[in-house]
Structure formats: structure tokens, C-alpha cells
Motif scaffolding. Structure first.
Motif, PDB file in Angstrom:
ATOM      1  N   GLN A 159      -0.824  74.192   5.446  1.00  0.00           N
ATOM      2  CA  GLN A 159      -1.563  75.154   6.263  1.00  0.00           C
ATOM      3  C   GLN A 159      -2.133  74.478   7.510  1.00  0.00           C
ATOM      4  O   GLN A 159      -2.064  75.024   8.616  1.00  0.00           O
ATOM      5  CB  GLN A 159      -2.682  75.781   5.443  1.00  0.00           C
ATOM      6  N   ALA A 160      -2.702  73.297   7.335  1.00  0.00           N
ATOM      7  CA  ALA A 160      -3.273  72.572   8.466  1.00  0.00           C
ATOM      8  C   ALA A 160      -2.186  72.187   9.465  1.00  0.00           C
ATOM      9  O   ALA A 160      -2.369  72.324  10.686  1.00  0.00           O
ATOM     10  CB  ALA A 160      -3.995  71.321   7.978  1.00  0.00           C
ATOM     11  N   TYR A 161      -1.051  71.733   8.956  1.00  0.00           N
ATOM     12  CA  TYR A 161       0.052  71.362   9.835  1.00  0.00           C
ATOM     13  C   TYR A 161       0.535  72.560  10.647  1.00  0.00           C
ATOM     14  O   TYR A 161       0.705  72.474  11.875  1.00  0.00           O
ATOM     15  CB  TYR A 161       1.214  70.786   9.020  1.00  0.00           C
ATOM     16  N   ARG A 162       0.754  73.678   9.980  1.00  0.00           N
ATOM     17  CA  ARG A 162       1.253  74.870  10.679  1.00  0.00           C
ATOM     18  C   ARG A 162       0.268  75.326  11.758  1.00  0.00           C
ATOM     19  O   ARG A 162       0.667  75.716  12.859  1.00  0.00           O
ATOM     20  CB  ARG A 162       1.523  75.994   9.690  1.00  0.00           C
ATOM     21  N   ALA A 163      -1.014  75.288  11.432  1.00  0.00           N
ATOM     22  CA  ALA A 163      -2.026  75.732  12.390  1.00  0.00           C
ATOM     23  C   ALA A 163      -2.072  74.804  13.602  1.00  0.00           C
ATOM     24  O   ALA A 163      -2.098  75.266  14.759  1.00  0.00           O
ATOM     25  CB  ALA A 163      -3.387  75.800  11.722  1.00  0.00           C
ATOM     26  N   LEU A 164      -2.060  73.498  13.367  1.00  0.00           N
ATOM     27  CA  LEU A 164      -2.114  72.553  14.479  1.00  0.00           C
ATOM     28  C   LEU A 164      -0.817  72.569  15.289  1.00  0.00           C
ATOM     29  O   LEU A 164      -0.853  72.487  16.525  1.00  0.00           O
ATOM     30  CB  LEU A 164      -2.389  71.143  13.964  1.00  0.00           C
ATOM     31  N   GLU A 165       0.307  72.680  14.611  1.00  0.00           N
ATOM     32  CA  GLU A 165       1.587  72.772  15.316  1.00  0.00           C
ATOM     33  C   GLU A 165       1.584  73.981  16.250  1.00  0.00           C
ATOM     34  O   GLU A 165       2.002  73.885  17.412  1.00  0.00           O
ATOM     35  CB  GLU A 165       2.734  72.888  14.312  1.00  0.00           C
ATOM     36  N   ARG A 166       1.099  75.104  15.767  1.00  0.00           N
ATOM     37  CA  ARG A 166       1.050  76.327  16.583  1.00  0.00           C
ATOM     38  C   ARG A 166       0.140  76.130  17.795  1.00  0.00           C
ATOM     39  O   ARG A 166       0.455  76.564  18.904  1.00  0.00           O
ATOM     40  CB  ARG A 166       0.544  77.483  15.717  1.00  0.00           C
ATOM     41  N   MET A 167      -0.990  75.465  17.595  1.00  0.00           N
ATOM     42  CA  MET A 167      -1.911  75.222  18.699  1.00  0.00           C
ATOM     43  C   MET A 167      -1.298  74.302  19.753  1.00  0.00           C
ATOM     44  O   MET A 167      -1.536  74.465  20.953  1.00  0.00           O
ATOM     45  CB  MET A 167      -3.213  74.624  18.158  1.00  0.00           C
ATOM     46  N   ILE A 168      -0.485  73.345  19.312  1.00  0.00           N
ATOM     47  CA  ILE A 168       0.178  72.445  20.258  1.00  0.00           C
ATOM     48  C   ILE A 168       1.301  73.172  20.990  1.00  0.00           C
ATOM     49  O   ILE A 168       1.450  73.073  22.211  1.00  0.00           O
ATOM     50  CB  ILE A 168       0.704  71.194  19.537  1.00  0.00           C
ATOM     51  N   ALA A 185     -12.699  65.291  13.966  1.00  0.00           N
ATOM     52  CA  ALA A 185     -13.838  66.103  13.522  1.00  0.00           C
ATOM     53  C   ALA A 185     -13.785  67.511  14.104  1.00  0.00           C
ATOM     54  O   ALA A 185     -14.058  68.498  13.405  1.00  0.00           O
ATOM     55  CB  ALA A 185     -15.144  65.419  13.923  1.00  0.00           C
ATOM     56  N   ALA A 186     -13.412  67.610  15.383  1.00  0.00           N
ATOM     57  CA  ALA A 186     -13.346  68.923  16.020  1.00  0.00           C
ATOM     58  C   ALA A 186     -12.253  69.780  15.397  1.00  0.00           C
ATOM     59  O   ALA A 186     -12.431  70.988  15.198  1.00  0.00           O
ATOM     60  CB  ALA A 186     -13.113  68.768  17.514  1.00  0.00           C
ATOM     61  N   LEU A 187     -11.123  69.171  15.069  1.00  0.00           N
ATOM     62  CA  LEU A 187     -10.031  69.926  14.460  1.00  0.00           C
ATOM     63  C   LEU A 187     -10.378  70.355  13.041  1.00  0.00           C
ATOM     64  O   LEU A 187     -10.028  71.455  12.614  1.00  0.00           O
ATOM     65  CB  LEU A 187      -8.749  69.091  14.474  1.00  0.00           C
ATOM     66  N   ILE A 188     -11.059  69.495  12.307  1.00  0.00           N
ATOM     67  CA  ILE A 188     -11.497  69.848  10.955  1.00  0.00           C
ATOM     68  C   ILE A 188     -12.430  71.055  11.017  1.00  0.00           C
ATOM     69  O   ILE A 188     -12.302  72.010  10.246  1.00  0.00           O
ATOM     70  CB  ILE A 188     -12.195  68.650  10.284  1.00  0.00           C
ATOM     71  N   GLU A 189     -13.349  71.030  11.962  1.00  0.00           N
ATOM     72  CA  GLU A 189     -14.291  72.146  12.099  1.00  0.00           C
ATOM     73  C   GLU A 189     -13.558  73.421  12.505  1.00  0.00           C
ATOM     74  O   GLU A 189     -13.847  74.508  11.983  1.00  0.00           O
ATOM     75  CB  GLU A 189     -15.355  71.805  13.137  1.00  0.00           C
TER      76      GLU A 189
END
Length: 215
Positions: A12-21, A35-39
Motif C-alpha cells: 500500500q505504501a509503495y503504490r501510494a508513493l509511486e502514484r505521488m511520484i 517522517a513527512a511521508l510517514i505522516e
């Protein structure tokens, strides 16, 4: 319970960050912090850290000790290199998918095709990118070739990011048409037709990449 909630948190974290990139929410050349990405994601330190490590391995960000996470820059000439690296493996995956496609994969392809067509009608570029990712996931499942899939996956992500940056204003309908044509050949178990459609899609993307490099 939806399918996303059943995925491991790291996925889930990978998909969300990949989409943001890919959608440039995390802009090229910018600096983020763990820390900012975790939040932002609310998924915990361990899954976000795993996702960051995977994205770094794929070349989408750079981990800089004590300095943060640098989102990879976009250099238009690199898009051509991405497509050149991607072309052969996409043909392998397309041909293999046409040979081995299962009912589950067929349903995923069908859903991806509908989502792409709806995205074109609504002009929703981000929805199209989500459908394109779903198509790549269906292709990975249908092809039954994890070695080719591991090569293709990061190249597909890089390509989506470049497409969003350079082609999203004009390339939506044309890209969807080529994807739907490829899906049709796969579902008809036409290996030669699927390979030819994959070649056509890569040729289209390379022409866009060449144009971007010349701007």
C-alpha cells in the motif's frame, strides 16, 4: 473489505508513493523526508521505509543520509532510453499473456479497458494512469513470467511519469486506444497480434519521447 485493504502495508505504501511520484505530486528534484511521508500516508515507519527502499532501487528517488529523499529529476532524453529498454520485454510479456491468460487476468484486463475508456470520456488523466497501472498488473499476472515482470515494472513506472509530464494534455485517447487494442489481442489468445500491438504501443511512446527530447 476492499482489495486494497487486503494488501500488505508495504505494498500500500509503495503504490501510494509511486502514484505521488508519477503524478509529480512529489516533484522532480524535490527533497522529502521519511517522517513527512510517514505522516502523509499514515501507514507506519516500517512499511513506508520498505516502500522507500524499493523506490530507490527502481531509480525513482535517492536516499541521501542526513539530507532526506531526493525525487529523481526528469531528463527528456532519458524517456527514449526507458522505451528502448522496455520494448523487448513488453513484447515478451504480451506474447506470453496471450498464451497463458487466465480468467482472473481476463477480468482484470476487461476492467482496465473500461477504466481507460471512462478516463478518456471524462478527461481524467490520473484515472487513466491508475488504469494503466492496473493493466500492467494484469499483464504481469497473465504472462506467468516473473523474471520479465521484474524487469518491466520499474520501466513502466518511469514511462508513466514521463508520459504524465510531457503527454497528458494531448495523448490520452491515443494511448488508451493502443492499450485496448493490445488487451483485445491478449483476450483472443492471438500471440502474434499481441506482440504486434505491444510493438505499436512502444513505437507510439518512443515518438512522444523523441518529441519531448527535442523541445
Amino acid at each position: 473489505m476492499d482489495s486494497e485493504s487486503l494488501e500488505p502495508l508495504a505494498i500500500q505504501a509503495y503504490r501510494a508513493l509511486e502514484r505521488m511520484i508519477v503524478t509529480l505530486e512529489l516533484s522532480p528534484g524535490s527533497i522529502a523526508t521519511e517522517a513527512a511521508l510517514i505522516e502523509k500516508l499514515g501507514l507506519g515507519r516500517t512499511p513506508v521505509r520498505e516502500a522507500i527502499q524499493r523506490l530507490a532501487w527502481e531509480g525513482l528517488l535517492e536516499i541521501r543520509p542526513r539530507a532526506g529523499l531526493a525525487i529523481t529529476q526528469l531528463h527528456p532524453a532519458d524517456w527514449v532510453r526507458v522505451i528502448d529498454a522496455r520494448r523487448g520485454v513488453e513484447v515478451v510479456l504480451a506474447r506470453s499473456a496471450a498464451r497463458f491468460v487466465t480468467q482472473e487476468a481476463a477480468h482484470r484486463f476487461h476492467d482496465a479497458a473500461i477504466a481507460m475508456q471512462q478516463a478518456v470520456l471524462s478527461g481524467n488523466v490520473v484515472a487513466f494512469l491508475d488504469a494503466d497501472k492496473a493493466f500492467d498488473d494484469a499483464l504481469a499476472l497473465a504472462s506467468d513470467n516473473p523474471f520479465a515482470t521484474r524487469v518491466a515494472a520499474p520501466l513502466q513506472t518511469h514511462s508513466r511519469r514521463y508520459w504524465f509530464r510531457h503527454q497528458r494534455e494531448t495523448g490520452l485517447a491515443e494511448s488508451a486506444e493502443h492499450h485496448v487494442g493490445l488487451i483485445r489481442m491478449i483476450l483472443e489468445h492471438d500471440e502474434d497480434g499481441a506482440a504486434a500491438e505491444a510493438e505499436r504501443l512502444m513505437t507510439l511512446l518512443r515518438s512522444h519521447a523523441q518529441s519531448a527530447a527535442l523541445r
